[in-house]
Write a protein that holds these residues in place. Structure first.
Motif, PDB file in Angstrom:
ATOM      1  N   MET A   1      17.911  41.375   2.390  1.00  0.00           N
ATOM      2  CA  MET A   1      16.826  41.941   1.608  1.00  0.00           C
ATOM      3  C   MET A   1      15.505  41.842   2.369  1.00  0.00           C
ATOM      4  N   LYS A   2      15.288  40.728   3.043  1.00  0.00           N
ATOM      5  CA  LYS A   2      14.046  40.543   3.783  1.00  0.00           C
ATOM      6  C   LYS A   2      13.946  41.530   4.951  1.00  0.00           C
ATOM      7  N   GLU A   3      15.090  41.790   5.600  1.00  0.00           N
ATOM      8  CA  GLU A   3      15.091  42.728   6.721  1.00  0.00           C
ATOM      9  C   GLU A   3      14.679  44.128   6.268  1.00  0.00           C
ATOM     10  N   PHE A   4      15.101  44.514   5.072  1.00  0.00           N
ATOM     11  CA  PHE A   4      14.732  45.821   4.538  1.00  0.00           C
ATOM     12  C   PHE A   4      13.228  45.925   4.334  1.00  0.00           C
ATOM     13  N   SER A   5      12.605  44.890   3.822  1.00  0.00           N
ATOM     14  CA  SER A   5      11.162  44.944   3.584  1.00  0.00           C
ATOM     15  C   SER A   5      10.380  44.986   4.895  1.00  0.00           C
ATOM     16  N   VAL A   6      10.869  44.279   5.914  1.00  0.00           N
ATOM     17  CA  VAL A   6      10.213  44.329   7.220  1.00  0.00           C
ATOM     18  C   VAL A   6      10.338  45.733   7.801  1.00  0.00           C
ATOM     19  N   SER A   7      11.508  46.323   7.700  1.00  0.00           N
ATOM     20  CA  SER A   7      11.709  47.677   8.201  1.00  0.00           C
ATOM     21  C   SER A   7      10.839  48.673   7.440  1.00  0.00           C
ATOM     22  N   ASN A   8      10.727  48.489   6.136  1.00  0.00           N
ATOM     23  CA  ASN A   8       9.909  49.372   5.307  1.00  0.00           C
ATOM     24  C   ASN A   8       8.425  49.231   5.664  1.00  0.00           C
ATOM     25  N   LYS A   9       7.985  47.998   5.900  1.00  0.00           N
ATOM     26  CA  LYS A   9       6.591  47.774   6.297  1.00  0.00           C
ATOM     27  C   LYS A   9       6.301  48.424   7.647  1.00  0.00           C
ATOM     28  N   LEU A  10       7.275  48.326   8.554  1.00  0.00           N
ATOM     29  CA  LEU A  10       7.098  48.924   9.874  1.00  0.00           C
ATOM     30  C   LEU A  10       7.024  50.443   9.770  1.00  0.00           C
ATOM     31  N   LYS A  11       7.837  51.046   8.913  1.00  0.00           N
ATOM     32  CA  LYS A  11       7.778  52.497   8.699  1.00  0.00           C
ATOM     33  C   LYS A  11       6.423  52.916   8.140  1.00  0.00           C
ATOM     34  N   ASN A  12       5.914  52.151   7.152  1.00  0.00           N
ATOM     35  CA  ASN A  12       4.592  52.450   6.595  1.00  0.00           C
ATOM     36  C   ASN A  12       3.512  52.345   7.661  1.00  0.00           C
ATOM     37  N   PHE A  13       3.613  51.308   8.486  1.00  0.00           N
ATOM     38  CA  PHE A  13       2.647  51.118   9.567  1.00  0.00           C
ATOM     39  C   PHE A  13       2.741  52.267  10.568  1.00  0.00           C
ATOM     40  N   GLU A  14       3.975  52.691  10.886  1.00  0.00           N
ATOM     41  CA  GLU A  14       4.182  53.801  11.821  1.00  0.00           C
ATOM     42  C   GLU A  14       3.583  55.085  11.268  1.00  0.00           C
ATOM     43  N   ASN A  15       3.793  55.349   9.995  1.00  0.00           N
ATOM     44  CA  ASN A  15       3.229  56.549   9.378  1.00  0.00           C
ATOM     45  C   ASN A  15       1.709  56.512   9.359  1.00  0.00           C
ATOM     46  N   LYS A  16       1.137  55.345   9.085  1.00  0.00           N
ATOM     47  CA  LYS A  16      -0.327  55.216   9.103  1.00  0.00           C
ATOM     48  C   LYS A  16      -0.885  55.464  10.503  1.00  0.00           C
ATOM     49  N   CYS A  17      -0.187  54.952  11.525  1.00  0.00           N
ATOM     50  CA  CYS A  17      -0.624  55.163  12.906  1.00  0.00           C
ATOM     51  C   CYS A  17      -0.576  56.645  13.265  1.00  0.00           C
ATOM     52  N   LEU A  18       0.492  57.319  12.853  1.00  0.00           N
ATOM     53  CA  LEU A  18       0.619  58.744  13.164  1.00  0.00           C
ATOM     54  C   LEU A  18      -0.454  59.567  12.459  1.00  0.00           C
ATOM     55  N   ILE A  19      -0.747  59.233  11.212  1.00  0.00           N
ATOM     56  CA  ILE A  19      -1.793  59.956  10.475  1.00  0.00           C
ATOM     57  C   ILE A  19      -3.150  59.720  11.113  1.00  0.00           C
TER      58      ILE A  19
END
Length: 108
Positions: A1-19
């Protein structure tokens, strides 16, 4: 479960960087004046080449037509440049095996 939240946070961070990268490139591109080939395509020289069907030019018809269209639309051009550069950055991130935050910051 913790790995999923880290991956989700990284995706959000990646999307923010791209925007952020997209917006920054649009803003920068608005302030850069056309030069060299872009300036030539935006003037009557580009239309003359189009009228002559790019006779004795380089044979890249579709690219030349797009260059004329984009060079004559100064509002559209920064968005096209930003979409292209952001897409390239996204492709680098997708095909790269490194998914750390530092890599995302350095690549953008």
């Amino acid at each position: 479960m913790k790995e999923f939240s880290v991956s989700n946070k990284l995706k959000n961070f990646e999307n923010k960087c791209l925007i952020l990268f997209f917006v920054a490139v649009v803003i920068i591109a608005f302030f850069f004046p056309p030069s060299a080939d872009d300036l030539g395509w935006a003037t009557s020289q580009g239309l003359n080449l189009l009228e002559n069907k790019f006779e004795d030019y380089n044979g890249r018809y579709l690219g030349n037509i797009f260059a004329i269209i984009f060079a004559r639309n100064p509002v559209l051009l920064p968005f096209i440049k930003s979409i292209t550069l952001t897409s390239l950055l996204k492709l680098i991130q997708v095909f790269s095996s490194n998914k750390s935050k530092e890599f995302l910051l350095l690549s953008s």
